[in-house]
Design a protein around this motif. Structure first.
Motif, mmCIF file in Angstrom:
data_model
loop_
_atom_site.group_PDB
_atom_site.id
_atom_site.type_symbol
_atom_site.label_atom_id
_atom_site.label_comp_id
_atom_site.label_asym_id
_atom_site.label_seq_id
_atom_site.Cartn_x
_atom_site.Cartn_y
_atom_site.Cartn_z
ATOM 1 N N MET A 1 -34.722 -40.787 56.760
ATOM 2 C CA MET A 1 -33.275 -40.887 56.604
ATOM 3 C C MET A 1 -32.904 -41.166 55.158
ATOM 4 S SD MET A 1 -30.362 -40.544 57.892
ATOM 5 C CE MET A 1 -30.922 -40.348 59.596
ATOM 6 N N GLU A 2 -33.742 -41.929 54.443
ATOM 7 C CA GLU A 2 -33.458 -42.219 53.034
ATOM 8 C C GLU A 2 -33.441 -40.944 52.203
ATOM 9 O OE1 GLU A 2 -35.533 -43.791 54.921
ATOM 10 O OE2 GLU A 2 -35.200 -45.959 54.782
ATOM 11 N N VAL A 3 -34.381 -40.038 52.479
ATOM 12 C CA VAL A 3 -34.427 -38.770 51.745
ATOM 13 C C VAL A 3 -33.216 -37.915 52.094
ATOM 14 C CG1 VAL A 3 -35.675 -36.588 51.499
ATOM 15 C CG2 VAL A 3 -36.922 -38.756 51.449
ATOM 16 N N VAL A 4 -32.882 -37.831 53.367
ATOM 17 C CA VAL A 4 -31.720 -37.041 53.788
ATOM 18 C C VAL A 4 -30.455 -37.565 53.117
ATOM 19 C CG1 VAL A 4 -30.257 -36.418 55.748
ATOM 20 C CG2 VAL A 4 -32.746 -36.362 55.982
ATOM 21 N N GLN A 5 -30.291 -38.878 53.091
ATOM 22 C CA GLN A 5 -29.104 -39.464 52.465
ATOM 23 C C GLN A 5 -29.079 -39.194 50.965
ATOM 24 O OE1 GLN A 5 -29.451 -43.571 53.689
ATOM 25 N NE2 GLN A 5 -28.380 -43.216 55.635
ATOM 26 N N TRP A 6 -30.244 -39.280 50.322
ATOM 27 C CA TRP A 6 -30.308 -39.003 48.878
ATOM 28 C C TRP A 6 -29.932 -37.554 48.593
ATOM 29 C CZ3 TRP A 6 -32.983 -35.563 45.866
ATOM 30 C CH2 TRP A 6 -32.952 -35.790 44.484
ATOM 31 N N VAL A 7 -30.465 -36.628 49.382
ATOM 32 C CA VAL A 7 -30.158 -35.209 49.194
ATOM 33 C C VAL A 7 -28.670 -34.955 49.425
ATOM 34 C CG1 VAL A 7 -30.514 -32.893 50.143
ATOM 35 C CG2 VAL A 7 -32.477 -34.379 49.709
ATOM 36 N N PHE B 1 -26.619 -33.494 46.424
ATOM 37 C CA PHE B 1 -26.330 -32.068 46.624
ATOM 38 C C PHE B 1 -25.493 -31.929 47.899
ATOM 39 C CE2 PHE B 1 -30.388 -32.390 44.364
ATOM 40 C CZ PHE B 1 -30.130 -31.619 43.240
ATOM 41 N N PRO B 2 -24.225 -32.386 47.818
ATOM 42 C CA PRO B 2 -23.416 -32.464 49.039
ATOM 43 C C PRO B 2 -22.918 -31.126 49.569
ATOM 44 C CG PRO B 2 -22.129 -33.156 47.129
ATOM 45 C CD PRO B 2 -23.536 -32.966 46.651
ATOM 46 N N LYS B 3 -22.760 -30.114 48.682
ATOM 47 C CA LYS B 3 -22.206 -28.836 49.130
ATOM 48 C C LYS B 3 -22.762 -27.713 48.268
ATOM 49 C CE LYS B 3 -17.802 -26.529 50.133
ATOM 50 N NZ LYS B 3 -18.045 -26.382 51.584
ATOM 51 N N PRO B 4 -23.182 -26.627 48.909
ATOM 52 C CA PRO B 4 -23.494 -26.484 50.329
ATOM 53 C C PRO B 4 -24.635 -27.427 50.735
ATOM 54 C CG PRO B 4 -23.415 -24.332 49.229
ATOM 55 C CD PRO B 4 -23.435 -25.376 48.158
ATOM 56 N N ARG B 5 -24.712 -27.746 52.004
ATOM 57 C CA ARG B 5 -25.798 -28.603 52.476
ATOM 58 C C ARG B 5 -27.146 -27.944 52.205
ATOM 59 N NH1 ARG B 5 -22.164 -28.868 56.868
ATOM 60 N NH2 ARG B 5 -23.308 -27.103 57.768
ATOM 61 N N VAL B 6 -28.129 -28.764 51.863
ATOM 62 C CA VAL B 6 -29.492 -28.251 51.726
ATOM 63 C C VAL B 6 -30.004 -27.868 53.115
ATOM 64 C CG1 VAL B 6 -31.864 -28.832 51.085
ATOM 65 C CG2 VAL B 6 -29.956 -29.583 49.644
ATOM 66 N N ASP B 7 -30.591 -26.693 53.204
ATOM 67 C CA ASP B 7 -31.094 -26.195 54.482
ATOM 68 C C ASP B 7 -32.152 -27.147 55.035
ATOM 69 O OD1 ASP B 7 -31.401 -23.677 56.342
ATOM 70 O OD2 ASP B 7 -33.438 -24.285 55.799
ATOM 71 N N ARG B 8 -32.015 -27.532 56.293
ATOM 72 C CA ARG B 8 -32.903 -28.538 56.878
ATOM 73 C C ARG B 8 -34.345 -28.043 56.969
ATOM 74 N NH1 ARG B 8 -30.163 -32.008 54.985
ATOM 75 N NH2 ARG B 8 -28.399 -32.920 56.083
ATOM 76 N N ASP B 9 -34.540 -26.770 57.312
ATOM 77 C CA ASP B 9 -35.909 -26.246 57.385
ATOM 78 C C ASP B 9 -36.547 -26.221 56.001
ATOM 79 O OD1 ASP B 9 -35.745 -25.908 60.112
ATOM 80 O OD2 ASP B 9 -35.130 -23.803 59.993
#
Length: 263
Positions: free
Chosen positions: A8-14, A18-26
C-alpha cells in the motif's frame, strides 16, 4: 514464483507522484516484482521508489499508464479551448521541432552538423552543454541550431496533441531533449487544440524512451514535410525486444506550423 502484492505504501507513493493518468496496475505489479529482486532494494525503501520512478520515466506511457484515465480524446481538435484543471497530468514528448526558424535554415544546419559529426566520429546527443560548440578537429565548431520557439507533439500514452512554447522553456532544446522526455502539465491552456506551455504550468521530469533511437529520422521527415518534399521511405525499426516495428512513431502528427510573423 508466486507474485508479490504491491504494498500500500508503494501504491500511495505512485498515486501521489503520478496521479494522472493512473499508473497501470499490471505494469506496476511487474515493475515491483522485478525491483525487489535487485540487490540492496528493500520493500518500501527510497531505493525502491527511485527505481519505480526511473522505470516510469524510461517507459512508453502507452504501456505504463491506464488508457482509461487520460486526457479528453478531443483535446487536440481545432475547436478545443480549455484550461486543464485538477492534478498534474503526465505526458511525454513524441516529437520536437524548432518552428521559429525556416525549415530550410534548420535543414542546412542539420546537414552541416551531420557532416561534421561523421568526420569527428562522435555522438551529438552525448550529455553536455549544447550551447558550447563541439569542436571537430580541422573543421571548427559544430553549428548550433537557431533557438526561437519549440513545438512538440505530446502524448499521455493514448491521446496525442500539439503543444508550443508560450514562454521559453530553456531546459528543453532541439538537440539535447530526447524523445520520450516526460513532463507534467498543470493548468495548461489549450487554444485551438494546442497546449500553451510556459515554466509556471509544466513540471519537467526527464527520461526518454526507445523512440529516441530514431529521432534523426523523425527530424528529417518533419523538415522535409515543412519544405514540401516527399517523406523518405519508413525504415524497419527494431523495438527493444529485437522485433521489427514498421510503424514506430509513424502515426505521430507533426508539430504545428510556425505562427505568423509580426509585421
Amino acid at each position: 514464483m508466486d507474485s508479490v502484492t504491491v504494498s500500500m505504501e508503494v501504491v500511495q507513493w505512485v498515486n501521489r507522484n503520478f496521479p494522472k493518468p493512473r499508473v497501470d496496475r499490471d505494469w506496476l505489479q511487474g515493475c515491483y516484482e522485478w525491483a525487489i529482486t535487485l540487490d540492496g532494494v528493500r520493500p518500501n525503501s527510497q531505493e525502491l521508489f527511485d527505481i519505480i520512478r526511473l522505470q516510469i520515466l524510461k517507459s512508453h506511457l502507452s504501456e505504463s499508464l491506464d488508457p482509461t484515465d487520460g486526457l479528453p480524446k478531443d483535446i487536440g481538435h481545432d475547436n478545443t479551448n480549455i484550461t486543464l484543471s485538477g492534478v498534474p497530468t503526465l505526458v511525454e514528448i513524441t516529437s520536437i521541432s524548432e518552428v521559429g526558424s525556416s525549415a530550410f535554415q534548420l535543414d542546412q544546419v542539420r546537414k552541416a552538423r551531420e557532416d561534421r559529426i561523421q568526420a569527428g566520429g562522435f555522438d551529438e546527443y552525448d550529455e553536455g552543454d549544447e550551447d558550447a560548440d563541439l569542436e571537430v578537429e580541422g573543421e571548427g565548431p559544430l553549428p548550433n541550431y537557431p533557438r526561437s520557439m519549440l513545438a512538440f507533439v505530446l502524448s499521455d500514452g493514448t491521446t496525442q496533441f500539439q503543444a508550443m512554447e508560450y514562454k521559453p522553456l530553456p531546459q528543453l532544446s532541439l538537440v539535447q531533449t530526447p524523445l520520450g522526455f516526460k513532463l507534467q502539465l498543470k493548468a495548461v491552456r489549450i487554444v485551438c487544440g494546442v497546449a500553451n506551455l510556459e515554466p509556471d504550468n509544466v513540471i519537467l521530469l526527464g527520461g526518454k524512451s526507445d523512440l529516441n533511437q530514431h529521432r534523426d529520422y523523425y527530424l528529417r521527415q518533419n523538415l522535409r514535410e515543412r519544405m514540401g518534399l516527399p517523406k523518405e521511405p519508413t525504415p524497419e525499426f527494431e523495438d527493444v525486444e529485437g522485433e521489427i516495428d514498421k510503424n514506430s512513431g509513424a502515426g505521430a502528427p507533426g508539430p504545428p506550423s510556425p505562427p505568423p510573423q509580426a509585421l
